[in-house]
Design an enzyme around this catalytic site. Structure first.
Site, mmCIF file in Angstrom:
data_model
loop_
_atom_site.group_PDB
_atom_site.id
_atom_site.type_symbol
_atom_site.label_atom_id
_atom_site.label_comp_id
_atom_site.label_asym_id
_atom_site.label_seq_id
_atom_site.Cartn_x
_atom_site.Cartn_y
_atom_site.Cartn_z
ATOM 1 N N GLU A 51 32.934 85.071 77.597
ATOM 2 C CA GLU A 51 33.556 86.613 77.217
ATOM 3 C C GLU A 51 32.574 87.529 77.139
ATOM 4 O O GLU A 51 31.879 87.254 76.219
ATOM 5 C CB GLU A 51 34.567 86.369 76.177
ATOM 6 N N ASP A 76 28.039 89.155 72.589
ATOM 7 C CA ASP A 76 27.850 90.318 72.329
ATOM 8 C C ASP A 76 26.460 90.729 71.548
ATOM 9 O O ASP A 76 25.804 89.542 71.285
ATOM 10 C CB ASP A 76 28.966 90.699 71.335
ATOM 11 N N ASP A 125 33.806 99.653 77.798
ATOM 12 C CA ASP A 125 33.514 101.006 78.017
ATOM 13 C C ASP A 125 33.560 101.334 79.491
ATOM 14 O O ASP A 125 32.713 100.482 80.217
ATOM 15 C CB ASP A 125 32.113 101.547 77.303
ATOM 16 N N LYS A 129 30.587 108.099 83.644
ATOM 17 C CA LYS A 129 29.820 108.730 84.308
ATOM 18 C C LYS A 129 28.671 108.134 84.864
ATOM 19 O O LYS A 129 27.556 108.491 85.156
ATOM 20 C CB LYS A 129 29.357 109.863 83.083
ATOM 21 N N ASP A 159 42.312 98.958 79.045
ATOM 22 C CA ASP A 159 43.239 99.968 78.895
ATOM 23 C C ASP A 159 43.070 101.345 79.730
ATOM 24 O O ASP A 159 43.586 102.141 80.127
ATOM 25 C CB ASP A 159 43.158 100.402 77.399
ATOM 26 N N THR A 199 43.817 91.534 71.334
ATOM 27 C CA THR A 199 42.774 92.028 70.268
ATOM 28 C C THR A 199 43.453 93.023 69.333
ATOM 29 O O THR A 199 44.385 93.603 69.633
ATOM 30 C CB THR A 199 41.594 92.446 71.093
ATOM 31 N N TYR A 201 42.142 96.134 68.825
ATOM 32 C CA TYR A 201 42.286 97.197 69.416
ATOM 33 C C TYR A 201 43.432 97.655 70.515
ATOM 34 O O TYR A 201 43.954 98.285 70.770
ATOM 35 C CB TYR A 201 40.918 97.868 70.074
ATOM 36 N N GLU A 202 43.430 96.192 71.121
ATOM 37 C CA GLU A 202 44.645 96.281 72.188
ATOM 38 C C GLU A 202 45.944 96.637 71.705
ATOM 39 O O GLU A 202 46.677 97.459 72.337
ATOM 40 C CB GLU A 202 44.549 94.682 72.895
#
Length: 259
Positions: A51, A76, A125, A129, A159, A199, A201-202
């Site tokens: 992951e 991470d 993220d 750009k 998301d 998660t 935030y999900e």
């Protein structure tokens, strides 16, 4: 650095399934488990699943609990977040989980060619750009090929309408076999084990009316990859780390060919 973060870093130094290898140490002999994760750490031949950008490790641990027939490694660069998943793993005495604190760009320093069977990318993220920084761009897919078995799978859960659309178009235009593809994961009939892993935030995004997108495709080693020549409308909201949500109800970005 706060005392709490320092405490977490210190605690993780004593956890034998957490590996923190700075660049300087890699230059002095490399990573000892490269090519030997099966033999010297997991002590089995079960598939290895990564992951990327695992954050608190909720998905790494959730997958490991739901699918014990594989080994899972959360990766991470932010160790203070990883501490949460490491503590959960230790508390449950899980033998099919490890955590690696490093940059994603350094994957080939930690895994041998073909050593990894599958990759999960959860809520990164979207880098709207900066194509080179998107974790599903051709640049990163070429990086994953250096460690992924031929025909290995890439899973993206996001998301972001922008990143989902971009990844769908990239896979489709490069002829990569798409196995699962949905712009509203929780509205369909999908694997309940995957649906059950959410998660922090999900859940916040779901509570605010955003749909969760999921795509899984096969990454072979033969296809010559190219970036899609399209312009995709940017997301109309910002993630929690960059500001408050704006217009979360908009989830179908406009796609136009580049001139």
């Amino acid at each position: 650095m706060g005392k709490n973060k320092l405490r977490k870093f210190k605690e993780m130094e004593d956890i034998d399934f957490v590996f923190q290898y700075p660049w300087a140490e890699l230059q002095n002999g490399g990573f000892p488990l490269k090519g030997r994760w099966h033999e010297d750490f997991f002590h089995n031949r079960k598939p290895i699943v990564l992951e990327l950008g695992c954050g608190k490790g909720e998905y790494t641990v959730g997958l490991a609990k739901a699918f014990p027939e594989a080994n899972y490694i959360g990766i991470d660069i932010k160790g203070a977040r990883m501490w949460t998943g490491a503590c959960d793993t230790r508390r449950n005495d899980m033998k099919n989980v490890a955590f690696l604190r490093t940059d994603i760009e350094l994957l080939p320093h930690f895994f041998a060619p073909g050593e990894v069977s599958e990759i999960w990318i959860t809520f990164p993220d979207p880098q709207m750009k900066k194509v080179r920084k998107r974790l599903t761009s051709t640049r990163f897919l070429e990086l994953y090929r250096q460690v992924l078995a031929d025909g290995g799978k890439i899973n993206l859960k996001t998301d972001s309408p922008f990143l989902y659309t971009y990844t769908h178009i990239l896979a489709q235009e490069n002829g990569l076999a798409i196995e699962v593809d949905t712009d509203n994961l929780y509205a369909g009939d999908y694997d309940s084990s995957i649906l059950g892993i959410r998660t922090f935030y999900e859940q916040q995004w779901l509570d605010r009316g955003l749909t969760i997108k999921y795509i899984r495709f096969v990454l072979d080693h033969a296809t010559v990859l190219s970036e899609p020549e399209v312009e995709i409308e940017f997301d109309t909201y910002r993630s929690f780390s960059r500001g408050e949500l704006q217009c979360p109800e908009k989830c179908n970005p406009k796609v136009t060919p580049k001139k």
